[in-house]
Design a protein around this motif. Sequence first.
Motif, mmCIF file in Angstrom:
data_model
loop_
_atom_site.group_PDB
_atom_site.id
_atom_site.type_symbol
_atom_site.label_atom_id
_atom_site.label_comp_id
_atom_site.label_asym_id
_atom_site.label_seq_id
_atom_site.Cartn_x
_atom_site.Cartn_y
_atom_site.Cartn_z
ATOM 1 N N LEU A 194 1.263 -2.147 -7.717
ATOM 2 C CA LEU A 194 -0.554 -2.392 -7.682
ATOM 3 C C LEU A 194 -0.954 -3.498 -8.073
ATOM 4 O O LEU A 194 -1.293 -4.361 -7.369
ATOM 5 C CB LEU A 194 -1.578 -1.215 -7.433
ATOM 6 C CG LEU A 194 -2.701 -1.633 -7.163
ATOM 7 C CD1 LEU A 194 -2.835 -1.800 -6.061
ATOM 8 C CD2 LEU A 194 -3.124 -0.773 -8.331
ATOM 9 N N LYS A 195 0.130 -3.869 -9.266
ATOM 10 C CA LYS A 195 -0.232 -5.291 -10.319
ATOM 11 C C LYS A 195 0.496 -6.252 -10.046
ATOM 12 O O LYS A 195 0.698 -7.641 -9.789
ATOM 13 C CB LYS A 195 -0.506 -4.495 -11.836
ATOM 14 C CG LYS A 195 -1.692 -3.477 -12.167
ATOM 15 C CD LYS A 195 -3.187 -3.733 -11.833
ATOM 16 C CE LYS A 195 -4.166 -3.301 -12.024
ATOM 17 N NZ LYS A 195 -5.337 -3.485 -12.254
ATOM 18 N N ILE A 229 0.858 -0.762 0.155
ATOM 19 C CA ILE A 229 -0.071 0.225 -0.454
ATOM 20 C C ILE A 229 0.481 1.068 -0.477
ATOM 21 O O ILE A 229 1.020 2.342 -0.754
ATOM 22 C CB ILE A 229 -0.872 -0.345 1.059
ATOM 23 C CG1 ILE A 229 -1.786 -0.752 0.828
ATOM 24 C CG2 ILE A 229 -1.419 1.358 0.754
ATOM 25 C CD1 ILE A 229 -2.892 -1.417 2.450
ATOM 26 N N THR A 230 2.125 0.855 0.850
ATOM 27 C CA THR A 230 2.876 2.293 1.101
ATOM 28 C C THR A 230 3.846 2.547 -0.563
ATOM 29 O O THR A 230 3.096 4.211 -0.393
ATOM 30 C CB THR A 230 3.689 1.880 1.291
ATOM 31 O OG1 THR A 230 3.297 1.972 2.888
ATOM 32 C CG2 THR A 230 4.733 3.368 1.738
ATOM 33 N N PHE A 231 4.139 1.713 -1.333
ATOM 34 C CA PHE A 231 4.651 1.989 -2.597
ATOM 35 C C PHE A 231 3.679 1.965 -3.339
ATOM 36 O O PHE A 231 4.424 2.319 -5.040
ATOM 37 C CB PHE A 231 6.239 1.088 -2.384
ATOM 38 C CG PHE A 231 6.586 0.766 -1.732
ATOM 39 C CD1 PHE A 231 7.382 2.470 -1.572
ATOM 40 C CD2 PHE A 231 7.056 0.047 -0.391
ATOM 41 C CE1 PHE A 231 8.515 2.374 -0.693
ATOM 42 C CE2 PHE A 231 7.981 0.696 0.524
ATOM 43 C CZ PHE A 231 9.243 1.250 0.577
ATOM 44 N N VAL A 232 2.317 1.649 -2.949
ATOM 45 C CA VAL A 232 1.354 2.081 -4.404
ATOM 46 C C VAL A 232 1.516 3.352 -3.732
ATOM 47 O O VAL A 232 1.257 4.194 -5.091
ATOM 48 C CB VAL A 232 -0.046 1.367 -4.321
ATOM 49 C CG1 VAL A 232 -1.094 1.674 -4.893
ATOM 50 C CG2 VAL A 232 0.238 0.012 -4.623
ATOM 51 N N ILE A 233 0.792 3.839 -2.742
ATOM 52 C CA ILE A 233 0.337 5.284 -2.744
ATOM 53 C C ILE A 233 1.915 6.812 -2.912
ATOM 54 O O ILE A 233 1.406 7.321 -3.403
ATOM 55 C CB ILE A 233 -0.086 5.361 -0.671
ATOM 56 C CG1 ILE A 233 -1.957 5.023 -1.095
ATOM 57 C CG2 ILE A 233 -0.708 6.617 -0.425
ATOM 58 C CD1 ILE A 233 -2.141 4.444 -0.611
ATOM 59 N N VAL A 234 2.804 6.042 -2.123
ATOM 60 C CA VAL A 234 3.364 6.936 -2.521
ATOM 61 C C VAL A 234 4.188 7.640 -3.766
ATOM 62 O O VAL A 234 4.283 8.822 -3.785
ATOM 63 C CB VAL A 234 5.285 7.000 -1.332
ATOM 64 C CG1 VAL A 234 5.652 8.086 -1.447
ATOM 65 C CG2 VAL A 234 4.341 7.035 -0.074
ATOM 66 N N ILE A 277 4.307 7.928 -11.202
ATOM 67 C CA ILE A 277 2.864 6.784 -11.161
ATOM 68 C C ILE A 277 2.336 5.515 -11.752
ATOM 69 O O ILE A 277 2.106 4.775 -11.261
ATOM 70 C CB ILE A 277 2.057 7.946 -12.164
ATOM 71 C CG1 ILE A 277 1.806 9.366 -11.242
ATOM 72 C CG2 ILE A 277 0.552 7.178 -12.117
ATOM 73 C CD1 ILE A 277 1.256 10.794 -12.319
ATOM 74 N N ILE A 278 3.838 5.467 -12.826
ATOM 75 C CA ILE A 278 3.726 3.916 -13.583
ATOM 76 C C ILE A 278 3.932 3.037 -12.567
ATOM 77 O O ILE A 278 3.202 2.534 -12.590
ATOM 78 C CB ILE A 278 4.498 3.947 -14.589
ATOM 79 C CG1 ILE A 278 3.145 4.762 -15.544
ATOM 80 C CG2 ILE A 278 4.650 2.723 -15.393
ATOM 81 C CD1 ILE A 278 4.399 5.966 -17.227
ATOM 82 N N ALA A 279 5.368 3.475 -12.261
ATOM 83 C CA ALA A 279 5.771 2.350 -10.901
ATOM 84 C C ALA A 279 4.691 2.355 -9.622
ATOM 85 O O ALA A 279 4.581 0.827 -9.138
ATOM 86 C CB ALA A 279 6.952 3.455 -10.322
ATOM 87 N N GLY A 280 4.194 3.259 -9.590
ATOM 88 C CA GLY A 280 3.336 3.325 -8.031
ATOM 89 C C GLY A 280 1.734 2.084 -8.913
ATOM 90 O O GLY A 280 1.347 1.015 -8.239
ATOM 91 N N GLY A 315 7.564 -4.039 -9.788
ATOM 92 C CA GLY A 315 7.108 -2.943 -9.230
ATOM 93 C C GLY A 315 8.444 -3.070 -7.955
ATOM 94 O O GLY A 315 9.141 -1.586 -7.450
ATOM 95 N N GLY A 316 8.057 -3.371 -7.460
ATOM 96 C CA GLY A 316 9.322 -3.514 -6.035
ATOM 97 C C GLY A 316 10.366 -2.892 -6.306
ATOM 98 O O GLY A 316 11.201 -2.226 -5.677
#
Length: 127
Positions: free
Chosen positions: A75-76, A19-24, A68-71, A81-82
């Motif tokens: 998510l997906k 959640i953190t690395f989607v939102i931030v 934004i794309i990284a976030g 992504g990490g």
Amino acid sequence: MESTFKNQTLGQIFNLLKITFVIVPIVAGADKFTNLLTNWEQYLNPDIANMLPVPASIFMMISGIIEIIAGIIVLKKPQIGGYIVAAWLTSIALTLLLSFNYVDVAVRDLVMAISAFSMARMTKIMH
């Protein structure tokens, strides 16, 4: 019983990191267009800014799109992504350290990069 508790705890930690690395990244990326949180150009290494083929403001907007794309990728596909977020944050930290400006931000970004890397590694355990 203990194994179930460990799995639940690990799952909670993983979800918090995800959640953190989607939102931030999404929020920081979007803010590159508005500069409501900060003036992002101030963090750009002046030596790098002078070599850019575009103005610093445009470069920061491009950076925002990448964030934004990284976030969304976190998510997906949190493992991929990490690793992307970890690499991105590490590159930001290194550019800050090279200019020896905002060392506190560089250290913070390195800690976040380690967290994003850890989340990516946890994906193998979680799935």
